[in-house]
Design a protein around this motif. Structure first.
Motif, PDB file in Angstrom:
ATOM      1  N   LEU A  29       0.498  -1.347  -0.409  1.00  0.00           N
ATOM      2  CA  LEU A  29      -0.062   0.205  -0.093  1.00  0.00           C
ATOM      3  C   LEU A  29       0.930   1.422  -0.124  1.00  0.00           C
ATOM      4  O   LEU A  29       2.472   1.133  -0.082  1.00  0.00           O
ATOM      5  N   GLY A  30       0.173   2.449   0.248  1.00  0.00           N
ATOM      6  CA  GLY A  30       1.066   3.523  -0.687  1.00  0.00           C
ATOM      7  C   GLY A  30       2.037   4.067   0.915  1.00  0.00           C
ATOM      8  O   GLY A  30       1.540   4.164   1.796  1.00  0.00           O
ATOM      9  N   PHE A  31       3.270   3.901   0.431  1.00  0.00           N
ATOM     10  CA  PHE A  31       3.913   4.260   1.455  1.00  0.00           C
ATOM     11  C   PHE A  31       4.755   3.436   1.675  1.00  0.00           C
ATOM     12  O   PHE A  31       5.736   3.675   2.866  1.00  0.00           O
ATOM     13  N   GLU A  32       4.599   2.122   1.902  1.00  0.00           N
ATOM     14  CA  GLU A  32       5.018   1.122   2.132  1.00  0.00           C
ATOM     15  C   GLU A  32       5.692   0.137   1.095  1.00  0.00           C
ATOM     16  O   GLU A  32       6.158  -0.873   1.653  1.00  0.00           O
ATOM     17  N   GLU A  33       5.603   0.865  -0.198  1.00  0.00           N
ATOM     18  CA  GLU A  33       6.739  -0.061  -0.953  1.00  0.00           C
ATOM     19  C   GLU A  33       7.821   0.037  -1.218  1.00  0.00           C
ATOM     20  O   GLU A  33       8.439  -0.112  -1.490  1.00  0.00           O
ATOM     21  N   ARG A  34       8.326  -0.872   0.036  1.00  0.00           N
ATOM     22  CA  ARG A  34       9.855  -1.085   0.536  1.00  0.00           C
ATOM     23  C   ARG A  34      10.617  -2.060  -0.421  1.00  0.00           C
ATOM     24  O   ARG A  34      11.286  -1.285  -0.786  1.00  0.00           O
ATOM     25  N   GLU A  35       9.463  -3.372  -0.705  1.00  0.00           N
ATOM     26  CA  GLU A  35       9.927  -4.258  -1.701  1.00  0.00           C
ATOM     27  C   GLU A  35       9.800  -4.191  -2.860  1.00  0.00           C
ATOM     28  O   GLU A  35      10.887  -4.320  -3.738  1.00  0.00           O
ATOM     29  N   THR A  36       8.885  -3.568  -3.100  1.00  0.00           N
ATOM     30  CA  THR A  36       8.712  -2.695  -4.799  1.00  0.00           C
ATOM     31  C   THR A  36      10.002  -1.781  -5.119  1.00  0.00           C
ATOM     32  O   THR A  36      10.735  -1.717  -6.209  1.00  0.00           O
ATOM     33  N   SER A  37      10.071  -0.985  -4.472  1.00  0.00           N
ATOM     34  CA  SER A  37      11.198  -0.022  -4.270  1.00  0.00           C
ATOM     35  C   SER A  37      12.560  -0.299  -4.515  1.00  0.00           C
ATOM     36  O   SER A  37      13.611  -0.093  -5.278  1.00  0.00           O
ATOM     37  N   ALA A  38      12.760  -1.370  -3.460  1.00  0.00           N
ATOM     38  CA  ALA A  38      13.881  -2.125  -3.462  1.00  0.00           C
ATOM     39  C   ALA A  38      14.154  -2.641  -5.193  1.00  0.00           C
ATOM     40  O   ALA A  38      15.764  -3.000  -5.664  1.00  0.00           O
ATOM     41  N   LEU A  39      13.360  -3.565  -5.476  1.00  0.00           N
ATOM     42  CA  LEU A  39      13.306  -4.239  -6.270  1.00  0.00           C
ATOM     43  C   LEU A  39      13.718  -2.685  -7.962  1.00  0.00           C
ATOM     44  O   LEU A  39      14.461  -3.502  -8.771  1.00  0.00           O
ATOM     45  N   VAL A  40      12.990  -2.025  -7.738  1.00  0.00           N
ATOM     46  CA  VAL A  40      12.780  -0.682  -8.644  1.00  0.00           C
ATOM     47  C   VAL A  40      14.207  -0.636  -8.636  1.00  0.00           C
ATOM     48  O   VAL A  40      15.064  -0.573 -10.031  1.00  0.00           O
ATOM     49  N   ARG A  41      15.368  -0.137  -7.307  1.00  0.00           N
ATOM     50  CA  ARG A  41      16.849   0.139  -7.156  1.00  0.00           C
ATOM     51  C   ARG A  41      17.966  -0.910  -7.390  1.00  0.00           C
ATOM     52  O   ARG A  41      18.715  -0.617  -8.331  1.00  0.00           O
ATOM     53  N   SER A  42      17.285  -2.131  -7.760  1.00  0.00           N
ATOM     54  CA  SER A  42      18.390  -3.144  -7.811  1.00  0.00           C
ATOM     55  C   SER A  42      18.224  -3.242  -9.601  1.00  0.00           C
ATOM     56  O   SER A  42      19.039  -3.536 -10.144  1.00  0.00           O
ATOM     57  N   GLU A  43      17.347  -2.979  -9.927  1.00  0.00           N
ATOM     58  CA  GLU A  43      17.058  -3.252 -11.973  1.00  0.00           C
ATOM     59  C   GLU A  43      17.662  -2.206 -12.313  1.00  0.00           C
ATOM     60  O   GLU A  43      18.441  -2.208 -13.460  1.00  0.00           O
ATOM     61  N   LEU A  44      17.545  -0.928 -11.702  1.00  0.00           N
ATOM     62  CA  LEU A  44      18.476   0.419 -11.877  1.00  0.00           C
ATOM     63  C   LEU A  44      19.937   0.015 -12.172  1.00  0.00           C
ATOM     64  O   LEU A  44      20.458   0.455 -12.337  1.00  0.00           O
ATOM     65  N   GLU A  45      20.126  -0.282 -10.834  1.00  0.00           N
ATOM     66  CA  GLU A  45      21.590  -0.185 -10.190  1.00  0.00           C
ATOM     67  C   GLU A  45      22.470  -1.316 -11.766  1.00  0.00           C
ATOM     68  O   GLU A  45      23.101  -1.614 -12.269  1.00  0.00           O
ATOM     69  N   ALA A  46      21.510  -2.984 -11.807  1.00  0.00           N
ATOM     70  CA  ALA A  46      22.034  -3.744 -12.907  1.00  0.00           C
ATOM     71  C   ALA A  46      21.915  -2.956 -14.221  1.00  0.00           C
ATOM     72  O   ALA A  46      22.560  -3.577 -14.911  1.00  0.00           O
ATOM     73  N   LEU A  47      21.269  -1.819 -14.298  1.00  0.00           N
ATOM     74  CA  LEU A  47      20.989  -1.375 -16.007  1.00  0.00           C
ATOM     75  C   LEU A  47      22.357  -0.002 -16.175  1.00  0.00           C
ATOM     76  O   LEU A  47      22.391   0.348 -16.859  1.00  0.00           O
ATOM     77  N   GLY A  48      23.138  -0.015 -14.845  1.00  0.00           N
ATOM     78  CA  GLY A  48      24.237   1.353 -14.575  1.00  0.00           C
ATOM     79  C   GLY A  48      22.980   2.787 -15.082  1.00  0.00           C
ATOM     80  O   GLY A  48      24.034   3.801 -15.071  1.00  0.00           O
ATOM     81  N   ILE A  49      21.788   2.693 -14.087  1.00  0.00           N
ATOM     82  CA  ILE A  49      21.441   4.057 -14.056  1.00  0.00           C
ATOM     83  C   ILE A  49      21.091   4.682 -13.055  1.00  0.00           C
ATOM     84  O   ILE A  49      21.077   4.294 -11.936  1.00  0.00           O
TER      85      ILE A  49
END
Ligand SMILES: [Zn+2]
Ligand SMILES: [Zn+2]
Length: 391
Positions: free
Chosen positions: A26-46
């Motif tokens: 739910l809103g402002f609790e997107e911890r796992e989703t946010s972590a997934l987004v960050r790891s994907e960006l990291e893997a893409l060198g973004i």
């Protein structure tokens, strides 16, 4: 030139979308989703930064000079128990991605993958905005307040929302208002209590309230241009004690909706005028409280038109000029800050069982639509940054 995402990109988008779908937050609790987004960006060198608790802003700097375009996705789910029976259905009881935000986030990560792969030829800079809490209390405002659009300075922004009235391969782009403003209305009518047999010794809040409900209908029926859209709904009314007691207080609540900011302001002024008038006529006190929700989403006319024309002539997608809806969207704040375009992405299909409306426990999308979404996001960023579309 329009970039069509490769199979490997589409496969990754489907994989990400299902992973996010399994773990709704739910809103402002997107911890796992946010972590997934960050790891994907990291893997893409973004490169990226974290804003508004769980929000993420990624930045892809192109090898050629150009403008700065942002692409926005929302990440939050709804407090609904999923009843789709899908193999990747929600694993969390009472939470579900029933508005397609899982797909929005996955498609933006797909667009990130495509854009990162063409950095050298990319004009300008693409900013990727992953925001929390669209379903409430609203993540767009805090993202903007914390500088989501500032570094680098964003010049235009686009978003996708899955749409049940269009099929995969179809998109909807319209200039002007596309989502309504949603404001809450709270009214308290105060009279003076007494015996039901002696009304002249009291001030009855019930007939005053009845008159107020009817008078408010005049706003939509007689005071607004018939070609403009306004909703004045009284959703609750409560007051009184028993059959032979004069009610001293009645409480009502409702929702006010409009597209045009001037009409929205006008509705508020009219509600207050009518409430004050009924108060004078019936010798009661009426307290009017209006809580402003999201403003209307207003697509930048020139940008929406040029992007629609660009997609029409350069892509194989069917581009529609879709009618607005009375639903709300906090992308409105981004589109107030910079020229914005809200794009509807067709996801309806009988075969895929994707026919239930958003916010339904049976809501599902046809994943065949995902490549069109990635393509649309990439096209907006590349065309705007290169100066092909927009003012
Ligand atoms: Zn929703
Ligand atoms: Zn939504």
């Amino acid at each position: 030139m329009i970039v069509v995402p490769e199979d490997s990109v589409v496969e990754r988008v489907v994989e990400l979308r299902r992973a996010i779908h399994r773990r709704p937050e739910l809103g402002f609790e997107e911890r796992e989703t946010s972590a997934l987004v960050r790891s994907e960006l990291e893997a893409l060198g973004i490169e990226y930064r974290v804003l508004a608790k769980t929000g993420v802003v990624g930045v892809i700097r192109g090898g050629k000079p150009g403008r700065v375009a942002a692409l926005r996705a929302d990440m939050d789910a709804l407090p609904i128990s999923e009843r789709t029976g899908l193999p990747f259905a929600s694993e969390i009881d009472g939470k579900m991605h029933a508005c397609g935000h899982d797909a929005h986030t996955a498609m933006l990560l797909g667009a990130a993958r495509v854009l990162a792969g063409m950095r050298a030829e990319l004009h300008g800079t693409a900013v990727l905005v992953f925001q929390p809490a669209e379903e409430g209390p609203g993540g767009a405002e805090p993202m903007i307040a914390e500088g989501a659009l500032d570094d680098p300075k964003v010049e235009a922004i686009a978003m996708l929302h899955v749409a049940m009235r269009l099929a995969p391969g179809e998109i909807g782009i319209s200039p002007g208002p596309v989502n309504a403003a949603c404001d809450e209305l709270h009214l308290t009518v105060r009279g003076k209590g007494g015996h039901g047999a002696y009304p002249h010794t009291s001030v009855d809040a019930i007939p005053a309230s009845a008159a107020l409900v009817l008078a408010l209908q005049n706003i939509a029926a007689r005071e607004t241009d018939p070609l403009a859209s306004v909703v004045v709904t009284i959703g609750t009314i409560a007051g009184g004690y028993r059959n032979n007691v004069i009610a001293d207080v009645v409480e009502m609540s409702g929702t006010l909706r409009a597209f045009d900011p001037a009409i929205r302001d006008g509705v508020e002024t009219r509600v207050r005028r009518i409430a004050d008038g009924i108060a004078a006529a019936y010798a009661v006190q009426i307290e009017t409280r209006i809580v402003r929700g999201y403003p209307p989403v207003v697509n930048d006319a020139a940008l929406a038109q040029s992007f629609a024309a660009y997609m029409q002539s350069n892509s194989s997608l069917r581009v529609h000029r879709t009618a607005p809806t009375m639903g709300g969207e906090d992308f409105a704040y981004f589109a107030q800050a910079v020229p914005g375009v809200h794009v509807r992405l067709g996801v309806r299909s009988e075969q895929a069982g994707a026919t239930h409306p958003g916010h339904s426990p049976q809501f599902r999308i046809d994943e065949e639509a995902l490549p069109a979404g990635v393509q649309t996001l990439v096209a907006f960023a590349t065309a705007f940054c290169a100066g092909t579309i927009g003012a």
